[in-house]
Structure formats: structure tokens, C-alpha cells
Design a protein around this motif. Structure first.
Motif, PDB file in Angstrom:
ATOM      1  N   LEU A 125      -0.532  -7.235 -18.363  1.00 57.25           N
ATOM      2  CA  LEU A 125       0.385  -8.374 -18.250  1.00 57.25           C
ATOM      3  C   LEU A 125       1.578  -7.953 -17.414  1.00 57.25           C
ATOM      4  CD1 LEU A 125       1.677 -11.119 -18.898  1.00 57.25           C
ATOM      5  CD2 LEU A 125       2.485 -10.136 -21.069  1.00 57.25           C
ATOM      6  N   ILE A 126       1.831  -8.699 -16.351  1.00 54.09           N
ATOM      7  CA  ILE A 126       2.967  -8.431 -15.468  1.00 54.09           C
ATOM      8  C   ILE A 126       3.902  -9.621 -15.527  1.00 54.09           C
ATOM      9  CG2 ILE A 126       3.674  -8.098 -13.059  1.00 54.09           C
ATOM     10  CD1 ILE A 126       0.736  -6.768 -12.832  1.00 54.09           C
ATOM     11  N   HIS A 127       5.118  -9.390 -15.989  1.00 54.39           N
ATOM     12  CA  HIS A 127       6.085 -10.476 -16.052  1.00 54.39           C
ATOM     13  C   HIS A 127       6.701 -10.723 -14.673  1.00 54.39           C
ATOM     14  CE1 HIS A 127       5.945 -11.327 -20.270  1.00 54.39           C
ATOM     15  NE2 HIS A 127       6.070 -10.043 -20.580  1.00 54.39           N
ATOM     16  N   ALA A 128       6.911 -11.998 -14.358  1.00 52.66           N
ATOM     17  CA  ALA A 128       7.510 -12.411 -13.079  1.00 52.66           C
ATOM     18  C   ALA A 128       6.674 -11.917 -11.896  1.00 52.66           C
ATOM     19  CB  ALA A 128       8.955 -11.922 -12.969  1.00 52.66           C
ATOM     20  N   GLY A 129       5.439 -12.359 -11.873  1.00 56.53           N
ATOM     21  CA  GLY A 129       4.519 -11.942 -10.815  1.00 56.53           C
ATOM     22  C   GLY A 129       4.874 -12.454  -9.433  1.00 56.53           C
ATOM     23  N   SER A 130       5.831 -13.388  -9.350  1.00 61.06           N
ATOM     24  CA  SER A 130       6.259 -13.881  -8.039  1.00 61.06           C
ATOM     25  C   SER A 130       7.470 -13.113  -7.514  1.00 61.06           C
ATOM     26  CB  SER A 130       6.606 -15.369  -8.117  1.00 61.06           C
ATOM     27  OG  SER A 130       7.679 -15.578  -9.016  1.00 61.06           O
ATOM     28  N   GLY A 131       7.967 -12.165  -8.283  1.00 57.22           N
ATOM     29  CA  GLY A 131       9.148 -11.407  -7.881  1.00 57.22           C
ATOM     30  C   GLY A 131       8.808 -10.203  -7.015  1.00 57.22           C
ATOM     31  N   GLY A 132       9.833  -9.467  -6.631  1.00 58.05           N
ATOM     32  CA  GLY A 132       9.639  -8.317  -5.756  1.00 58.05           C
ATOM     33  C   GLY A 132       8.717  -7.271  -6.354  1.00 58.05           C
ATOM     34  N   VAL A 133       9.085  -6.730  -7.511  1.00 54.85           N
ATOM     35  CA  VAL A 133       8.246  -5.733  -8.168  1.00 54.85           C
ATOM     36  C   VAL A 133       6.945  -6.369  -8.656  1.00 54.85           C
ATOM     37  CG1 VAL A 133       8.077  -4.183 -10.163  1.00 54.85           C
ATOM     38  CG2 VAL A 133      10.197  -4.268  -8.832  1.00 54.85           C
ATOM     39  N   GLY A 134       7.050  -7.571  -9.222  1.00 49.21           N
ATOM     40  CA  GLY A 134       5.897  -8.213  -9.833  1.00 49.21           C
ATOM     41  C   GLY A 134       4.736  -8.437  -8.889  1.00 49.21           C
ATOM     42  N   HIS A 135       5.015  -8.914  -7.674  1.00 42.46           N
ATOM     43  CA  HIS A 135       3.886  -9.251  -6.792  1.00 42.46           C
ATOM     44  C   HIS A 135       3.177  -8.003  -6.278  1.00 42.46           C
ATOM     45  CE1 HIS A 135       6.316  -8.556  -3.105  1.00 42.46           C
ATOM     46  NE2 HIS A 135       5.245  -8.828  -2.389  1.00 42.46           N
ATOM     47  N   TYR A 136       3.911  -6.880  -6.169  1.00 39.47           N
ATOM     48  CA  TYR A 136       3.224  -5.621  -5.841  1.00 39.47           C
ATOM     49  C   TYR A 136       2.425  -5.124  -7.037  1.00 39.47           C
ATOM     50  CZ  TYR A 136       6.125  -5.322  -1.640  1.00 39.47           C
ATOM     51  OH  TYR A 136       6.727  -5.571  -0.437  1.00 39.47           O
ATOM     52  N   ALA A 137       2.988  -5.258  -8.241  1.00 41.80           N
ATOM     53  CA  ALA A 137       2.297  -4.789  -9.442  1.00 41.80           C
ATOM     54  C   ALA A 137       0.965  -5.506  -9.628  1.00 41.80           C
ATOM     55  CB  ALA A 137       3.195  -4.984 -10.656  1.00 41.80           C
ATOM     56  N   VAL A 138       0.946  -6.816  -9.388  1.00 42.21           N
ATOM     57  CA  VAL A 138      -0.303  -7.564  -9.497  1.00 42.21           C
ATOM     58  C   VAL A 138      -1.361  -6.954  -8.579  1.00 42.21           C
ATOM     59  CG1 VAL A 138      -1.436  -9.767  -8.955  1.00 42.21           C
ATOM     60  CG2 VAL A 138       0.746  -9.757 -10.204  1.00 42.21           C
ATOM     61  N   GLN A 139      -0.976  -6.695  -7.337  1.00 41.26           N
ATOM     62  CA  GLN A 139      -1.942  -6.205  -6.355  1.00 41.26           C
ATOM     63  C   GLN A 139      -2.379  -4.770  -6.640  1.00 41.26           C
ATOM     64  OE1 GLN A 139      -0.942  -7.925  -2.155  1.00 41.26           O
ATOM     65  NE2 GLN A 139       0.993  -7.880  -3.280  1.00 41.26           N
ATOM     66  N   ILE A 140      -1.449  -3.936  -7.077  1.00 39.59           N
ATOM     67  CA  ILE A 140      -1.806  -2.559  -7.431  1.00 39.59           C
ATOM     68  C   ILE A 140      -2.765  -2.556  -8.610  1.00 39.59           C
ATOM     69  CG2 ILE A 140      -0.896  -0.378  -8.354  1.00 39.59           C
ATOM     70  CD1 ILE A 140       1.694  -1.008  -6.699  1.00 39.59           C
ATOM     71  N   ALA A 141      -2.470  -3.375  -9.632  1.00 36.96           N
ATOM     72  CA  ALA A 141      -3.348  -3.437 -10.799  1.00 36.96           C
ATOM     73  C   ALA A 141      -4.747  -3.914 -10.408  1.00 36.96           C
ATOM     74  CB  ALA A 141      -2.738  -4.357 -11.857  1.00 36.96           C
ATOM     75  N   LYS A 142      -4.831  -4.927  -9.545  1.00 39.16           N
ATOM     76  CA  LYS A 142      -6.138  -5.418  -9.106  1.00 39.16           C
ATOM     77  C   LYS A 142      -6.892  -4.349  -8.306  1.00 39.16           C
ATOM     78  CE  LYS A 142      -7.798  -8.610  -9.870  1.00 39.16           C
ATOM     79  NZ  LYS A 142      -8.637  -8.952 -11.064  1.00 39.16           N
ATOM     80  N   SER A 143      -6.163  -3.523  -7.557  1.00 43.85           N
ATOM     81  CA  SER A 143      -6.829  -2.469  -6.778  1.00 43.85           C
ATOM     82  C   SER A 143      -7.500  -1.443  -7.683  1.00 43.85           C
ATOM     83  CB  SER A 143      -5.836  -1.779  -5.837  1.00 43.85           C
ATOM     84  OG  SER A 143      -5.007  -0.849  -6.527  1.00 43.85           O
ATOM     85  N   PHE A 144      -7.038  -1.347  -8.944  1.00 39.57           N
ATOM     86  CA  PHE A 144      -7.658  -0.452  -9.921  1.00 39.57           C
ATOM     87  C   PHE A 144      -8.790  -1.133 -10.691  1.00 39.57           C
ATOM     88  CE2 PHE A 144      -3.992   2.167  -9.181  1.00 39.57           C
ATOM     89  CZ  PHE A 144      -4.392   3.450  -9.520  1.00 39.57           C
ATOM     90  N   GLY A 145      -9.006  -2.411 -10.427  1.00 39.59           N
ATOM     91  CA  GLY A 145     -10.046  -3.138 -11.144  1.00 39.59           C
ATOM     92  C   GLY A 145      -9.610  -3.622 -12.509  1.00 39.59           C
TER      93      GLY A 145
END
Length: 312
Positions: free
Chosen positions: A149-169
Motif C-alpha cells: 500500500l502506497i499512500h498518495a500515489g499521485s505525489g512525488g515519492v508515491g508515483h515512483y514507489a508505485v512503479q518500483i513496487a510493480k517492477s518487483f512484481g
């Protein structure tokens, strides 16, 4: 060179344009001609004086801790970089930041910038992208199949976190406002939660990892969606130890340690198309430009990253 500095703590009107000496580099540094930098909350928090006990800098202070540009000169001990190289970095915290035409940057925090990545895309990454990576990879030890769960996925840190997490499957849920739903889902989110209409704590359970970018009540509720042995990383405030013990989870406050090699890993994700910067707003390197950029950042409702362009 031109720089935007503050000569005392206070509001946005403290950001003033000045001619200052071009930095002199040490033997382990390079001089970077900056083409872009970006805004992070630490910039205006320091400007207001909120961080003066932690970061006791002399005035004048040049804010800004994201750098993308070209090496103009390399110190005698520098091994991996030479004049003409495209680079990006999150420089060490000092009073000589990146709201300027040039910056002195330590070699160990610097990364080569692939030709396929623009300076604007690169300047958005270092502080926010490395923070997301440090939370998910170094602290939470993310694995394939984890529920994150990533809070504020549209924010600076959040949108990178979403993509990094997806890169790990990983399976990724995120909170954001309804107006950001479409582009956040394009990042690969599996479960989008419009926080204006849904309470994440009532619809999620048994998650492995929470990345808290908001603090307060959101952080407190986040413990309830974690499974036993889960991990909660916060970039806002130290989590309550008693809640972590009660839920039997690992929880901690993450303060970024810049690292050029880890930044290079993020560049590789960008080259492979697994991560991109959402540059939602652009401003010029001027007194007025920086004041407007700070004003937007302070709302906490900027979309993606706020980038400052620096003409060569």
C-alpha cells in the motif's frame, strides 16, 4: 552565476535572485552545469526554519537537492566522470543547493544519465525516487508477490514507489484523489482508492508493506491493514513503537542517504520503460518562478513532480 537564495528564514518572499560565486570543487567533486532541478517539501520546510535545529546552515542558503546537467570540470580524485558527461544526482545536504546555474557534487552521489532520459525527467527523480527505493527495497525488503500500500500515489515519492513496487512484481494499492485516478492507474496500480470516497483501512487487509507519505491519522490506521510481520516505512514521522509492537510489525522513519549506484539502478528502470517521471508542473529559475513553485508544493496537491528549468 545566478542563484535563488534565502538570507533569512521565512515565507516565499525570502527567495531572492542573486549573483553568487561559481562553486569551487574539491578533489572528490565535479562541477555540474545544471539544466534542471526540482522541488521537494524539504525545500520549503528548510526555508520556513522548521529544520534549522537539524540543518544549521549559515546564510545565504541556496536551496534545492536535485541535480541534472553536464559535468564542466572534475576534481583530481574523481574516477568515473569527466567533462561533458550527462549526469544527475541528489547532492549531499549543504547550504549550496541546486537553485543555481552550477553545483559542486560529490562523486559518490553522482550517476551517469543515459541519453534517452531528458534533464527534466532526470531532475525529478533523485530525492523522491531514491526515497521511494530506500523505503521499499532497503527498509521493507520488497519481494515478488508482496501486497504493498502506497499512500498518495499521485505525489512525488508515491508515483515512483508505485512503479518500483510493480517492477518487483508486487500487488500495489494506492490512495489518491479521484482526479488523478486515470494516470495513476496507468502506472500499473492494482487497486486504486479514492480517499475522498473510500477509507483504505476498511477495504484493505493482510498487506506486507505500507509506505506512509502522510503521517498522522493515516499512519495510525495503516497499522491495521498490515499482516503480522509486515513492514511500515514512513517518510513523515517516526511511527509509534507501541502500535508496531502491538501489531507485531517492523516500522520505522526513513531519512534518505544519497547513493549514486542506487540512482543508476533507477536510471536502468527508466531506460527499460519500467519507470518514468510525472512532471506535472514546470517553472523557470527566477525569483518569481521559485516562489510560485514553493506555493504549489506547499498545497500538498501538486500532481507528480515540480521541475525547475535552467537554460544553459
Amino acid at each position: 552565476m545566478k542563484a535563488i537564495v534565502i538570507e533569512q528564514y521565512g515565507g516565499r518572499n525570502q527567495l531572492i535572485e542573486k549573483e553568487v560565486p561559481t562553486p569551487e570543487i574539491k578533489s572528490n567533486q565535479v562541477l555540474v552545469e545544471l539544466h534542471a532541478t526540482s522541488i521537494n517539501p524539504i525545500d520549503w520546510k528548510l526555508r520556513e526554519g522548521y529544520l534549522k535545529e537539524m540543518l544549521d546552515f549559515d546564510f545565504p542558503i541556496t536551496l534545492g537537492w536535485d541535480a541534472a546537467g553536464v559535468v564542466k570540470e572534475a576534481g583530481g580524485d574523481v574516477q568515473k566522470f569527466k567533462a561533458g558527461d550527462r549526469v544527475f544526482a541528489r547532492p549531499e545536504l549543504s547550504r549550496f543547493g541546486t537553485y543555481a546555474e552550477y553545483a559542486a557534487v560529490d562523486e559518490h552521489v553522482l550517476s551517469h544519465l543515459p541519453e534517452s532520459i531528458s534533464y527534466e525527467q532526470a531532475a525529478a527523480v533523485p530525492l523522491a525516487g531514491l526515497t521511494a527505493r530506500q523505503c521499499l527495497v532497503d527498509f521493507a525488503e520488497i519481494q515478488e508477490g508482496d501486497k504493498v500500500l502506497i499512500h498518495a500515489g499521485s505525489g512525488g515519492v508515491g508515483h515512483y514507489a508505485v512503479q518500483i513496487a510493480k517492477s518487483f512484481g508486487a500487488y500495489v494499492a494506492t490512495t489518491a484523489s479521484g482526479k488523478n485516478k486515470e494516470w495513476v492507474e496507468q502506472l500499473g496500480v492494482d487497486r486504486f482508492i479514492n480517499y475522498q470516497e473510500e477509507d483504505f483501512s476498511e477495504v484493505l487487509e493482510e498487506f506486507d508493506i505500507v509506505l506512509d507519505t502522510l503521517g498522522g491519522e493515516v499512519q495510525e490506521k495503516s497499522f491495521g491493514v498490515l499482516k503480522q510481520g509486515g513492514r511500515l516505512a514512513s517518510i513523515v514521522q517516526p511511527p509509534a513503537e507501541q502500535l508496531a509492537d502491538k501489531q507485531d510489525v517492523k516500522a520505522g522513519f526513513v531519512w534518505l542517504e544519497p547513493d549514486g549506484e542506487k540512482l543508476a539502478q533507477l536510471a536502468n528502470l527508466m531506460v527499460k520503460g519500467e519507470m518514468k517521471s510525472k512532471v506535472g508542473h514546470r517553472f523557470p529559475l527566477t525569483e518569481q518562478g521559485l516562489r510560485e513553485a514553493h506555493e504549489l508544493s506547499e498545497t500538498h496537491h501538486a500532481t507528480g513532480k515540480i521541475v525547475i528549468t535552467i537554460p544553459s
